[in-house]
Motif scaffolding. Structure first.
Motif, PDB file in Angstrom:
ATOM      1  N   ARG A   1       0.846  -1.252  -0.188  1.00  0.00           N
ATOM      2  CA  ARG A   1       0.129  -0.033  -0.026  1.00  0.00           C
ATOM      3  C   ARG A   1       1.023   1.073  -0.050  1.00  0.00           C
TER       4      ARG A   1
ATOM      5  N   TYR B   1       1.314   4.308  -3.052  1.00  0.00           N
ATOM      6  CA  TYR B   1       0.950   5.631  -2.728  1.00  0.00           C
ATOM      7  C   TYR B   1       2.300   6.371  -2.895  1.00  0.00           C
TER       8      TYR B   1
ATOM      9  N   ILE C   1       2.287   6.593  -6.785  1.00  0.00           N
ATOM     10  CA  ILE C   1       1.395   7.684  -7.288  1.00  0.00           C
ATOM     11  C   ILE C   1       1.975   9.239  -7.125  1.00  0.00           C
TER      12      ILE C   1
ATOM     13  N   ILE D   1      -3.054   8.170 -14.255  1.00  0.00           N
ATOM     14  CA  ILE D   1      -3.982   8.584 -13.275  1.00  0.00           C
ATOM     15  C   ILE D   1      -5.232   9.210 -13.740  1.00  0.00           C
TER      16      ILE D   1
ATOM     17  N   TYR E   1      -7.371   7.142  -5.300  1.00  0.00           N
ATOM     18  CA  TYR E   1      -6.806   5.745  -5.179  1.00  0.00           C
ATOM     19  C   TYR E   1      -7.616   5.206  -3.639  1.00  0.00           C
ATOM     20  N   GLU E   2      -7.629   6.069  -3.031  1.00  0.00           N
ATOM     21  CA  GLU E   2      -8.388   5.511  -1.692  1.00  0.00           C
ATOM     22  C   GLU E   2      -9.997   5.264  -1.964  1.00  0.00           C
TER      23      GLU E   2
ATOM     24  N   LYS F   1     -10.971   4.042  -4.773  1.00  0.00           N
ATOM     25  CA  LYS F   1     -10.707   2.649  -5.557  1.00  0.00           C
ATOM     26  C   LYS F   1     -10.616   1.779  -4.431  1.00  0.00           C
ATOM     27  N   GLU F   2      -9.816   1.791  -3.341  1.00  0.00           N
ATOM     28  CA  GLU F   2      -9.747   0.965  -2.391  1.00  0.00           C
ATOM     29  C   GLU F   2     -10.944   0.542  -1.789  1.00  0.00           C
TER      30      GLU F   2
ATOM     31  N   GLU G   1      -2.712  -5.624  -5.330  1.00  0.00           N
ATOM     32  CA  GLU G   1      -1.498  -4.647  -5.557  1.00  0.00           C
ATOM     33  C   GLU G   1      -0.367  -5.477  -5.788  1.00  0.00           C
TER      34      GLU G   1
ATOM     35  N   VAL H   1       0.357   1.590 -11.393  1.00  0.00           N
ATOM     36  CA  VAL H   1      -0.492   2.741 -10.993  1.00  0.00           C
ATOM     37  C   VAL H   1      -1.581   2.717 -12.377  1.00  0.00           C
TER      38      VAL H   1
ATOM     39  N   LEU I   1      -3.800  -0.433 -11.446  1.00  0.00           N
ATOM     40  CA  LEU I   1      -4.756  -0.222 -10.305  1.00  0.00           C
ATOM     41  C   LEU I   1      -5.822   0.717 -10.258  1.00  0.00           C
ATOM     42  N   MET I   2      -5.534   1.728 -10.925  1.00  0.00           N
ATOM     43  CA  MET I   2      -6.550   2.793 -11.028  1.00  0.00           C
ATOM     44  C   MET I   2      -7.582   2.463 -11.914  1.00  0.00           C
TER      45      MET I   2
END
Length: 194
Positions: free
Chosen positions: A29, A33, A36, A70, A100-101, A103-104, A117, A177, A180-181
């Motif tokens: 994590r 971050y 990003i 992003i 991203y938060e 997304k989580e 991840e 990134v 994951l995005m």
């Protein structure tokens, strides 16, 4: 040849260390971050000069570099709160982290996103490392030609190898990134089409 091998050994140790961290199940994590915020910082630094005034900022280029990785809202002069480069950088970093938060938060269990991840990062490391190894073989095979230009082949190899390693690590960040995005949670997890 030993000095060429030493450069590759140093790079291999770095990459294998990262792979080991991922494979041992460490949470990635904080690494994600950092990736990003590094991507945002790099994009802003690439497009905007240190003392450049806001009216001279190239928002089109900034959007072209940053948004494919992003997916922020379009960056426009009206949307940017500050007038200095570091204010823009902080605003975009904050927006990217919040994105991203969110997304989580889509994932029903936090362990799922942590595992994704690791999988995405490992895949990026492995694919980019294999390409890098091939590039380094080609570099070593052709580096002797710089001697004709009165340059030290070993120094040129080290310099070029370092630059290519940096490009590879940036490429790992971008791929990780970007993936994951764009991951979505549905009945079955699937990746958004990019």
């Amino acid at each position: 040849l030993l000095e060429y091998d030493q450069v590759m050994n140093e790079q291999r140790e770095i990459i294998y260390g990262e792979r080991r961290r991922v494979l041992e199940g460490e949470s990635m994590r904080d690494v994600i971050y950092k990736m990003i915020t590094d991507i945002v910082e790099s994009a802003v630094n690439h497009v905007i000069g240190e003392d450049q005034k806001k009216e001279d900022w190239d928002f089109t280029e900034l959007n072209q570099i940053l948004l494919p990785i992003i997916p922020l809202e379009l960056i426009t002069p009206e949307r940017v709160k500050g007038t200095r480069k570091n204010e823009l950088e902080q605003q975009l970093k904050g927006e990217a982290v919040k994105l991203y938060e969110s997304k989580e938060a889509e994932f029903p269990q936090v362990e799922i996103i942590r595992e994704l991840e690791r999988i995405v990062l490992l895949k990026a490391i492995d694919s980019k490392w294999m390409v890098h190894i091939d590039d380094m073989v080609q570099l070593r095979d052709g580096i002797g030609l710089v001697a004709y230009a009165q340059k030290d082949p070993v120094q040129e190899y080290k310099s070029e190898a370092y630059a290519r390693f940096e490009e590879m690590t940036d490429s790992i960040k971008d791929q990780t990134v970007t993936m994951l995005m764009r991951i979505r949670v549905g009945n079955s997890m699937e990746r958004e089409q990019t």
